[in-house]
Design a protein around this motif. Structure first.
Motif: not given
Lengths: 246, 246
Positions: A199-202, A206-211
């Motif tokens: 949770n919250g890793m975006h 953000a370079e790994l967990v994103n839309e």
């Protein structure tokens, strides 16, 4: 009444916290302050000699280790909400996912978290203060980690942990592409224990967990964040405010 | 009938093997040959994509991860012999001990085992043969371990693993000084999973495991070796013959 000693709702502390909220089991929460190293204080080491949260006190019994506490709550305090699949195969899959968090996923994320946040906390101390803090830590490997956080983690270690994080979020995303939940076709301890880390890793990763890269992982964390028990937990249990590394 | 894919009765392979023997559950054993890297063969990776033993096949289901298999056997194939404490607290203590094997005790012993035995196996290969073997390994961290075994593990890593082994056998010995068994006052999966690693350490690690330093640990391994199921397992399932590092 059950007593839970923990930090705020993140990482290992979130696992039993969210399990209790989801099950609707009454408990008395005791939040320790990581900034004052309260988990290494003598009063808490009398409860858990390893100086680690979370710890659950149930009458005259103390149960430690976050994942073990979650299964204990299912074993000893079943409620209308079951968080383990009823079938043995689903339960085995759940345990493979919770074991994977404990042996792999939580460690790589934790090292980066320490690099970013714990470093500041310990660099502000004098050598004397720092040595006194380290002397109070009962687990040798934790002493080493505190020293590394103060001195700075070696770059090759940080690179390797980032590789493992990239592998981990891809693994979760791939599985969640074809499955609403991680194991047994239901929201289970597998989801709770992985959500506690993911949770919250975006924000932080953000370079790994994103839309674009992990849409299924984000669908799953968003879906969990909509659960009434999750909202209630975040509303009632304050999160620590951490200041990123300068 | 249940099928168990494993190596001989040691380490992770021994956990479900001994669980099956203790429970008296019928199964078909398939022993893979580690010397030919059979666990990385395509036929076995079709069963466990991670290329790791043990793996249990139960009808159309495959269950992996040695400790998870043991709990699955208790969940799905209960027998007259129960290997989990009936009370939740005892069960939690059992899980703390099995978790500790998986996260700590098995790793330090494993590294020294690889240093002593796997090195030989892979040093006998040409570069080309070795690279072909490594290419067939599905888990990145395992590839790294095979390379380290061939090149030689760094001395500081070996020293640190020996420190952890010394800590581990002392921890077991201290607990067994006051307890016949590890958890819940009965022979359980905690004993099976720890025995799978600790059995025979008075040969390979005689400077740490001996009558003077760890009498309670030796009392416990001797007691387990006297169990009929253990004798039957060792009589029926051959152990790999390993040649120590030159």
């Amino acid at each position: 009444m059950l007593k839970l000693y923990s930090f705020g709702p993140a990482a290992n502390s979130m696992k039993p916290l969210l399990t209790l909220y989801e099950k609707g089991t009454a408990f008395e929460g005791h939040r320790l302050n990581p900034a004052t190293f309260e988990h290494h204080s003598d009063w808490f080491k009398a409860i858990n000699p390893r100086g680690q949260v979370p710890a659950l006190v149930d009458g005259d019994k103390v149960i430690t280790e976050s994942t073990v506490i979650c299964e204990y709550l299912e074993d000893e305090h079943p409620s209308a909400v079951a968080l383990r699949p009823a079938d043995s195969y689903g339960r085995a899959q759940m345990r493979i996912w919770t074991k994977w968090v404990d042996e792999y996923f939580c460690w790589c994320v934790s090292t980066i978290g320490w690099h970013r946040y714990v470093g500041n906390m310990v660099k502000a101390l004098s050598d004397e203060e720092f040595e006194a803090k380290v002397a109070a830590i009962p687990v040798v490997e934790q002493k080493v980690k505190w020293r590394r956080a103060r001195e700075g983690f070696p770059q090759d270690m940080l690179d390797e942990e980032m590789r493992k994080i990239a592998f981990s979020v891809k693994r979760l995303n791939d599985h969640l592409a074809d499955n609403e939940w991680l194991a047994g076709g239901m929201f289970s301890l597998a989801d709770i224990c992985n959500f506690a880390i993911a949770n919250g890793m975006h924000y932080g990763f953000a370079e790994l967990v994103n839309e674009a890269d992990t849409p299924h992982l984000l669908r799953w964390t968003a879906q969990i964040n909509e659960r009434p028990a999750v909202k209630k937990m975040f509303a009632e249990v304050p999160m620590e405010k951490l200041r990123p590394q300068d």
